[in-house]
Design a protein around this motif. Structure first.
Motif, mmCIF file in Angstrom:
data_model
loop_
_atom_site.group_PDB
_atom_site.id
_atom_site.type_symbol
_atom_site.label_atom_id
_atom_site.label_comp_id
_atom_site.label_asym_id
_atom_site.label_seq_id
_atom_site.Cartn_x
_atom_site.Cartn_y
_atom_site.Cartn_z
ATOM 1 N N VAL A 23 -11.124 2.290 8.632
ATOM 2 C CA VAL A 23 -11.255 3.195 7.712
ATOM 3 C C VAL A 23 -12.036 4.270 8.260
ATOM 4 N N GLU A 24 -13.279 3.954 9.071
ATOM 5 C CA GLU A 24 -14.184 4.789 9.294
ATOM 6 C C GLU A 24 -13.503 5.846 10.611
ATOM 7 N N LEU A 26 -10.461 6.413 10.917
ATOM 8 C CA LEU A 26 -9.562 7.426 10.107
ATOM 9 C C LEU A 26 -10.419 8.632 9.748
ATOM 10 N N ARG A 27 -11.443 8.341 9.084
ATOM 11 C CA ARG A 27 -12.443 9.358 8.667
ATOM 12 C C ARG A 27 -12.660 10.142 9.905
ATOM 13 N N ARG A 30 -10.000 12.523 11.002
ATOM 14 C CA ARG A 30 -10.016 13.586 10.091
ATOM 15 C C ARG A 30 -11.000 14.789 10.301
ATOM 16 N N PRO A 50 -7.012 -1.567 3.621
ATOM 17 C CA PRO A 50 -7.752 -0.447 3.308
ATOM 18 C C PRO A 50 -7.750 0.952 4.104
ATOM 19 N N ALA A 51 -7.289 0.554 5.411
ATOM 20 C CA ALA A 51 -7.058 1.871 6.197
ATOM 21 C C ALA A 51 -5.556 2.668 5.772
ATOM 22 N N ALA A 53 -4.388 2.433 2.935
ATOM 23 C CA ALA A 53 -4.741 3.246 1.515
ATOM 24 C C ALA A 53 -5.472 4.467 1.795
ATOM 25 N N ALA A 54 -6.390 4.589 2.943
ATOM 26 C CA ALA A 54 -7.037 5.667 3.263
ATOM 27 C C ALA A 54 -6.503 6.571 3.996
ATOM 28 N N ALA A 55 -5.501 6.197 4.782
ATOM 29 C CA ALA A 55 -4.862 7.309 5.665
ATOM 30 C C ALA A 55 -3.904 8.275 4.667
ATOM 31 N N ASP A 56 -3.769 9.333 5.262
ATOM 32 C CA ASP A 56 -2.973 10.383 4.468
ATOM 33 C C ASP A 56 -1.353 9.903 4.379
ATOM 34 N N GLY A 58 0.192 6.169 5.137
ATOM 35 C CA GLY A 58 0.000 4.628 5.469
ATOM 36 C C GLY A 58 1.709 4.093 5.596
#
Length: 176
Positions: A23-24, A26-27, A30, A50-51, A53-56, A58
């Motif tokens: 997730v980090e 991905l951030r 961005r 989690p990644a 779900a966090a991605a633009d 998935g």
């Protein structure tokens, strides 16, 4: 090993990361790419959820964990990574077709509605009968549907060279 085979530089590979680490990453991607770029994540396991779900966007493999499939925006049924390329390509084709259909319908209706409304009546003393105007409007819808059906002729990319990774994409979905 797979990244090396595909020619992906080591600095672009994230292996053995924790869910929070993904997730980090991905951030940070961005932040690096700015707001106009879309960041996608491909995964198949519980640790990827989690990644995803966090991605633009998935993208999950259907052969993976159910929680990953639930967290993803797009699910690849066969679990073949090459289908990611096909999914992106078909999405581009669909979006291009939507824009074409919109432009066509806008032009057709911009010309057809004034004619049906009698814009030329003062000069020619003729108007379009309502039944013919209705047929013309139906023809607009039919033409858009037929244009959309052209997507059935879609052929997946095959044998293209990806300039970013210098990878050779061959025989996607069993050949061309």
């Amino acid at each position: 090993a797979v990244a090396e085979t595909l020619g992906i530089p080591p600095e672009n590979v994230l292996a053995g990361a924790t869910p929070a680490g993904k997730v980090e990453r991905l951030r940070s991607l961005r932040k690096e790419t700015g707001t106009d770029r879309i960041v996608a994540m491909v995964g198949d396991g519980i640790n990827d959820s989690p990644a995803l779900a966090a991605a633009d966007v998935g993208i999950a493999m259907a052969t993976g964990a159910e929680v990953a499939v639930e967290a993803a925006d797009l699910v690849l049924i066969k679990g073949d990574l090459r289908d990611v390329v096909v999914a992106l390509d078909v999405a581009r084709h669909i979006f291009r077709r939507i824009r074409w259909n919109f432009a066509w319908a806008l032009l057709y209706n911009s010309l057809g509605i004034p004619v049906a409304a009698g814009v030329f009546y003062p000069w020619f003393q003729k108007s379009l009968p309502p039944s013919l105007a209705a047929v013309a409007m139906a023809a607009s819808s039919v033409s858009v549907v037929l244009s959309s059906l052209m997507l059935k002729l879609y052929k997946p990319p095959c044998g293209k060279r990806d300039s970013d990774t210098n990878a050779h994409i061959a025989n996607i979905n069993g050949g061309c």
